[in-house]
Enzyme design. Sequence first.
Site: not given
Length: 256
Positions: A9, A11, A181, A206
Site C-alpha cells: 500500500d 498512503d 482492495k 496500514d
Amino acid sequence: MKYSGYLIDMDGTIYLGSEPIPAGKRFVDRLQEKEIPFLFVTNNTTKSPASVQNRLANEFDIHVESKLIYTASLATIDYMKDDVKGKKVYVIGEAGLIDLILDAGFVWEEEKPDYVVVGLDSEVTYEKFTIATLAIQKGATFIGTNSDKNLPNERGLVPGAGALISLLETATQTEPIYVGKPEAVIMEKALDRIGLSKDEVLMVGDNYETDIRSGINNDIDTLLVLSGFTPKSAVPSLPVAPTYVIDSLDEWDFDK
C-alpha cells in the site's frame, strides 16, 4: 517465512498525505538493494501510474518505474477487458481513471453504455449521478473502483469513492461490482502483474479494512504497519489477526 515478493500500500504506509514516512522510503530502498520484486497496489484512481511515479520521486525521493504502480483504475480496465461485454463506458471519476480507460480503447457513451464505472470525483454533480443512474437502469454493468467510504486528509475523514457509489446503489437498487482492495479482482490482477503466487507474496499496509482484509480474504499473508489508519489500540480486537504486526517498517527482516 521468507517472501519472494511484496504487494505494498502507499498512503499511510510509504507516506501519510503529504508527509513522508522515512521508514517507508527505507523499506523500498532495501527491497531495491536486495532485488526483491514488489508492486505498489493502491485504491487511488485520481492519479495515473505516471503521475504517482513522479510524485514518489519529487516529494518522497522514492524512484520506481511506473509499471510497479498498480491502481484500482488499471484493475478496472483489466476486469472490463476480461468481461468482454462491450467497449462503451460512462465514468464518474477524475483524470487518473477516465483517461486510462479511454486510452485502453473504451469509448465514452452516456445514453446506453455497457459499463458505468464510479470512482472518486471531487467535482461530482447531480447531473453525473443522473446519467449514471439512468444508464444502470438500462442495463449497464455497475462497477465501483473501491468501497472506501472515507479518505483521511488534513481536514479529517472526507467522503471517498464508496460514498459516491453508495448513492448510486440506493438510486438504482443495484449492487456494484467492486474492484479495489479488499476485493479479489485487484489482488488477482496484482499477482498476475508481479508474476508470483499467493503463497509467495506478503501484503503490506496500514489499513486493516482494505490492505489487510485484501490479504486475509484472498489467502495472502499480511503485514500490518501501525503508521497510518489502523491504531495500535485496535489490534487486540481485530476479528482476524494479521500475519504480522509491526510499529515501523524498519522492524521488518526480509531474511527471516
